[in-house]
Design a protein around this motif. Sequence first.
Motif, short mmCIF file in Angstrom:
data_model
loop_
_atom_site.label_atom_id
_atom_site.label_comp_id
_atom_site.label_asym_id
_atom_site.label_seq_id
_atom_site.Cartn_x
_atom_site.Cartn_y
_atom_site.Cartn_z
N GLU A 1 -6.34 -7.85 -5.45
CA GLU A 1 -7.07 -6.96 -4.54
C GLU A 1 -6.20 -5.79 -4.09
OE1 GLU A 1 -10.11 -6.82 -3.68
OE2 GLU A 1 -11.03 -8.80 -3.81
N PHE B 1 -12.03 2.32 -8.05
CA PHE B 1 -11.83 0.92 -7.68
C PHE B 1 -13.17 0.23 -7.35
CE2 PHE B 1 -11.32 -1.80 -3.77
CZ PHE B 1 -11.04 -2.97 -4.47
N ARG C 1 -6.85 -1.64 -5.40
CA ARG C 1 -7.15 -0.54 -4.47
C ARG C 1 -6.52 0.77 -4.90
NH1 ARG C 1 -6.25 -4.42 -0.17
NH2 ARG C 1 -4.18 -3.59 0.28
N SER D 1 -13.99 -4.11 -7.05
CA SER D 1 -13.33 -5.40 -7.18
C SER D 1 -14.29 -6.45 -7.72
CB SER D 1 -12.81 -5.88 -5.82
OG SER D 1 -12.30 -7.20 -5.96
N ASP E 1 0.83 -1.21 0.00
CA ASP E 1 0.00 0.00 0.00
C ASP E 1 0.86 1.25 0.00
OD1 ASP E 1 -2.65 -0.95 -0.16
OD2 ASP E 1 -2.62 -1.52 1.95
#
Length: 274
Positions: A259, A268, A263, A270, A223
Amino acid sequence: MSTGPRVSVATICFDGFGDENFEPTFAHAPALGIREIEFNTWYPRNLTPAGLDSVRQRSERAGLRPATLQVSPFAPGPDSADLTRESSRWLWLLEAAERLGVGVIKATGSARGTHGGLDAVIDLLRVIAPIAAERGLTIAVENHANNVLEHPEDYDELFAAIGTPAVGMCLDTGHFAASGHDPVAVAGRFADRLVHLDLKDCAGMVDGAPQFVRFGHGTVDFDATLATAVSNGYTGYLVIELPLIDRATMAADLRAGAELALRHTPDFTSPLST
């Protein structure tokens, strides 16, 4: 239209390192829900005219799209004959990319102390980069552990010599982690030359070799790395590039990578929750 990064998946995730003629990729990739594919073309038949036609045709039938091309490492060698042979190889690789309709060709270097080292890679890029630029293609230079392209300082030297935007960094998160570098810091330091981003996790080095592991089982802060890249304007591919570990868990392993990548893409949503 969205202008942020897009997610793709590498054939190495499905095929592993063997010459499978991409059959596992075409059998399993459509179910992942990611349509753009990086083809790891490491075997001779992958790059013949018939092989390229096969990839294009099977991609169309499967609803997939060749996104980028990974090729065998730069190996120019220390003398002019070696450089000529490697330049000739790259002329065909540029043609192959155009035949597949991809815009990025990715390669790493060879082991340190071989094939003329980083100086020889720079000499090669001086020859082929202007041709790539003329064709609107980008050469993504990937880091690997134990490689002539391993440390940030290697890229400092490379980019000081090669200024064209047709050559940029492929940041491999797992390999930088294996070499003791923080991918977050690398993403910030080379934001203006970052053209490709490979996502794999790493638990360190064992007996001198990187230990790549399932997403979330290593040391990479995905991230933070992706946020740093995107906040600095990165709009290239986020490539899921976990080498095949176990076909029994492959789908779940790759969904985890998808996933975390998705993000950091625009708008976004999914498709991977089931």
